[in-house]
Motif scaffolding. Sequence first.
Motif, PDB file in Angstrom:
ATOM      1  N   ARG A 117     -51.824 -23.693 -17.155  1.00 23.13           N
ATOM      2  CA  ARG A 117     -52.113 -24.613 -18.256  1.00 23.13           C
ATOM      3  C   ARG A 117     -53.472 -25.287 -18.079  1.00 23.13           C
ATOM      4  O   ARG A 117     -54.260 -25.371 -19.026  1.00 23.13           O
ATOM      5  CB  ARG A 117     -51.014 -25.680 -18.341  1.00 23.13           C
ATOM      6  CG  ARG A 117     -51.116 -26.559 -19.568  1.00 23.13           C
ATOM      7  CD  ARG A 117     -50.094 -27.683 -19.559  1.00 23.13           C
ATOM      8  NE  ARG A 117     -50.113 -28.402 -20.817  1.00 23.13           N
ATOM      9  CZ  ARG A 117     -49.503 -29.554 -21.021  1.00 23.13           C
ATOM     10  NH1 ARG A 117     -48.811 -30.118 -20.049  1.00 23.13           N
ATOM     11  NH2 ARG A 117     -49.557 -30.151 -22.199  1.00 23.13           N
ATOM     12  N   PHE A 260     -45.778 -22.222 -24.664  1.00 25.08           N
ATOM     13  CA  PHE A 260     -47.092 -22.552 -24.117  1.00 25.08           C
ATOM     14  C   PHE A 260     -48.092 -22.810 -25.240  1.00 25.08           C
ATOM     15  O   PHE A 260     -48.954 -23.696 -25.118  1.00 25.08           O
ATOM     16  CB  PHE A 260     -47.604 -21.419 -23.225  1.00 25.08           C
ATOM     17  CG  PHE A 260     -49.001 -21.647 -22.730  1.00 25.08           C
ATOM     18  CD1 PHE A 260     -49.236 -22.431 -21.612  1.00 25.08           C
ATOM     19  CD2 PHE A 260     -50.089 -21.096 -23.397  1.00 25.08           C
ATOM     20  CE1 PHE A 260     -50.529 -22.659 -21.161  1.00 25.08           C
ATOM     21  CE2 PHE A 260     -51.374 -21.315 -22.956  1.00 25.08           C
ATOM     22  CZ  PHE A 260     -51.600 -22.100 -21.829  1.00 25.08           C
ATOM     23  N   SER A 264     -50.366 -26.111 -25.610  1.00 27.61           N
ATOM     24  CA  SER A 264     -51.820 -26.048 -25.634  1.00 27.61           C
ATOM     25  C   SER A 264     -52.403 -26.594 -26.933  1.00 27.61           C
ATOM     26  O   SER A 264     -53.275 -27.461 -26.928  1.00 27.61           O
ATOM     27  CB  SER A 264     -52.276 -24.595 -25.431  1.00 27.61           C
ATOM     28  OG  SER A 264     -53.677 -24.511 -25.424  1.00 27.61           O
TER      29      SER A 264
END
Length: 354
Positions: A117, A260, A264
């Motif tokens: 990340r 994810f 993000s």
Amino acid sequence: MEYLSIFINSLVDLSNAMAPYILFGLLFAGILHESVPETLVTKHLGKESIASVIKATLFGVPLPVCSCGVIPLAASIKKSGASRGATLSFLISTPITGVDSILATYGMFGWAFTLYRVFTSMIVAMAAGILSNLFDKEKEVVKPKFSLSVNKPAEQSCCTTSACCSSSDKTAKFSMKKALRYGFVTLLGDIAKPLFWGLVIGALISSLIPQNLSDILSEHSWLSYAIVIAIAVPMYVCATSSLPIAAALMLSGVSAGAAFVFLSAGPATNTVTIGVVKNMLDKRSLYIYLASIVLGSLAFGIGLDHLFSSFEINPKSLLHMNEEAGMISVLSSIVMWMFILYFMTKTYLKRAKA
């Protein structure tokens, strides 16, 4: 009346969630403006170079500031002379990570997911900054070809006296009063209008999101990326508070890559930030900003799914859940709205007089 009630509740919830971070960001920006000399910002972040973009990205990664708290900070460094590319990379890298979010990600998803990340957020931020420097260069101030010679002695004599030199060369003492004025008057005055409309639009979107979202996403494995992006980009969510949402999506059957994408794109942008980026920079930088976040998040989200499937990792085995709330957020929201309405009323009265 039912829809109005849902909208008002969404607006209140959104304001309560964002206000503490915005006020903290304004305070931090004011202190930063008073503490860091403008020449230092101009020296390291002012050039349209890769180095300035990298520095802005690295500077933003550890700061515990969300996508709204970063707005006044970005405005501050832009006013201090930072290039558009550096400002854009700072706007992206700061809200996705942060010390608090990094630790929370590690606790909820493990070290591999955390490093992925942080690393990918830096790449997206740097890519946006470099593209902005290449395709949205600052307009240079055109100097007159012929300058009167009488101006030269005035320029040369500026620092011939000790009084003049002392005003520019000596570092001024830190003033909390000036810091507060800069943060809550100068900067907040600049972002009050886009902040207002961003809150309203964000509340409308939040109130229209279907309750069976997880069912929709689990049914459409490939479309889940696009659906998550469509929700994450305009929606306000902090890097830390996005973690339980992403975890819940994964538990409901959504792939780790799609979760994810939410982690993000969600913290990196929202309707408020979009409006401010357009006003603070311009349309071209806004398009670069959105394209970098959307395409970068999708690419790295799909990449994460491939990594997990290649190494036969079950992401659900990493999950742990958490939650929190407070009274400070309500007080912060009231203070924030008082400032917003004050500056908008002030602007309206000025236009009415004109």
